[in-house]
Design an enzyme around this catalytic site. Sequence first.
Site, PDB file in Angstrom:
ATOM      1  N   ASP A 210      29.519  85.807  42.424  1.00  0.00           N
ATOM      2  CA  ASP A 210      28.684  84.911  41.654  1.00  0.00           C
ATOM      3  C   ASP A 210      27.604  85.367  40.882  1.00  0.00           C
ATOM      4  OD1 ASP A 210      27.060  82.278  41.388  1.00  0.00           O
ATOM      5  OD2 ASP A 210      28.083  81.679  43.206  1.00  0.00           O
ATOM      6  N   GLY A 234      28.528  88.673  38.376  1.00  0.00           N
ATOM      7  CA  GLY A 234      29.400  88.418  36.956  1.00  0.00           C
ATOM      8  C   GLY A 234      29.164  87.174  36.636  1.00  0.00           C
ATOM      9  N   ASP A 235      30.085  86.832  35.470  1.00  0.00           N
ATOM     10  CA  ASP A 235      30.603  85.678  34.923  1.00  0.00           C
ATOM     11  C   ASP A 235      31.711  85.247  35.062  1.00  0.00           C
ATOM     12  OD1 ASP A 235      30.686  83.385  33.190  1.00  0.00           O
ATOM     13  OD2 ASP A 235      30.054  84.621  31.442  1.00  0.00           O
ATOM     14  N   PHE A 236      32.011  84.033  35.853  1.00  0.00           N
ATOM     15  CA  PHE A 236      33.463  83.682  35.954  1.00  0.00           C
ATOM     16  C   PHE A 236      34.041  83.276  34.888  1.00  0.00           C
ATOM     17  CE2 PHE A 236      31.443  80.007  38.660  1.00  0.00           C
ATOM     18  CZ  PHE A 236      31.470  79.477  37.522  1.00  0.00           C
ATOM     19  N   HIS A 254      34.291  71.089  39.992  1.00  0.00           N
ATOM     20  CA  HIS A 254      33.741  69.793  39.694  1.00  0.00           C
ATOM     21  C   HIS A 254      32.543  69.774  39.056  1.00  0.00           C
ATOM     22  CE1 HIS A 254      30.530  69.218  43.181  1.00  0.00           C
ATOM     23  NE2 HIS A 254      30.784  70.549  42.919  1.00  0.00           N
TER      24      HIS A 254
END
Length: 344
Positions: A210, A234-236, A254
Amino acid sequence: MTFTPDDQPTGVPVPAPVGPLRDLMYGHIHASALRAVVEHGIADLLADGPRTAEELADRSGTRADPLRRVLRLLAARGLFHEENGAFTLTDSGTALRTDVPGSQHAPVLMFTDEMFRRAAAGIPGAVRTGEPGFDAAYGCSFFDHLAAVPDKSRLFDAAMTSRPGTVNAHITDGYPFPDSGTVVDVGGGRGGLLRDLLTRFRGLTGVLYDRPGTVAEHLLDEPELEGRWSTEGGDFFTAVPAGGDLYLLKNVLHDWSDEDCLRILGAVRAAMTPGARLLVIDAVLPDDGTPHPALDLDIVMLMVLRGRERTAADFRTLLDSSGFRLNRIAETPSLSSVIEAEAV
């Protein structure tokens, strides 16, 4: 002449019953009353038994008369009980305490926070423009705001962690998790679900992925889990940890538009090796418009983010478009279902 919403001047036709309408119209009042008792710690003061409004006011630094009136309103909503001038907590009201499993103290503070009040006020504009009320109020996205305001970010993380413990139990009971392998919890917050999975299935190892600031406050540092987990920030949207056997996206998709979901799913797909599976854990709305508890949450998505709650057909379309095949959907007693997919 003045009259209340239930009064009708002489000669004016009587409308349909207004009970449901009144509940909606006064909803923000109930929410503000709820926030007042949570801010002042009233539920914790009732942990040991009944207290009068005077006793509660003395201990909370509030005034007895307005406090009594607020508690009386919330008693009518089933959170407190008043008898012989003293108030007690009901079963529902007990969830407002800070020291009970599944405490809803933090979620109440988050959903009644100024951020959400201002975003909700922007719903009429969102209906007209399609833009989140939050963006209109703050001039930036919700998650950009959290990144810039650490105390709001901590409030959000605390609220997400405070989901009832039974939710994770329903998830672990509702899907046949493997006895071994590596679980990568993508957008897993502070790791509540991953912690519960590793505790129950002792042959599993896990990676919590996350935002760096979020995983820094993880919940995994428990003796029985030693050596079986790691964290990664990190950046998903760009990449997720590779090599997992089971990837989780719990209450992630969502939050995002279809376009952003395809980016997230694409990053997960790129990290997966043959045989790995993906579990999307989200509410699944009925296709036929049947009422569902997640309809409230769908409007939260409208006012705060660019996401939405989705039907099974919506999830199938997303998965098909990002290199996955939807295998099955396992319903649980909680709001969320478990959607299993595999790479194709």
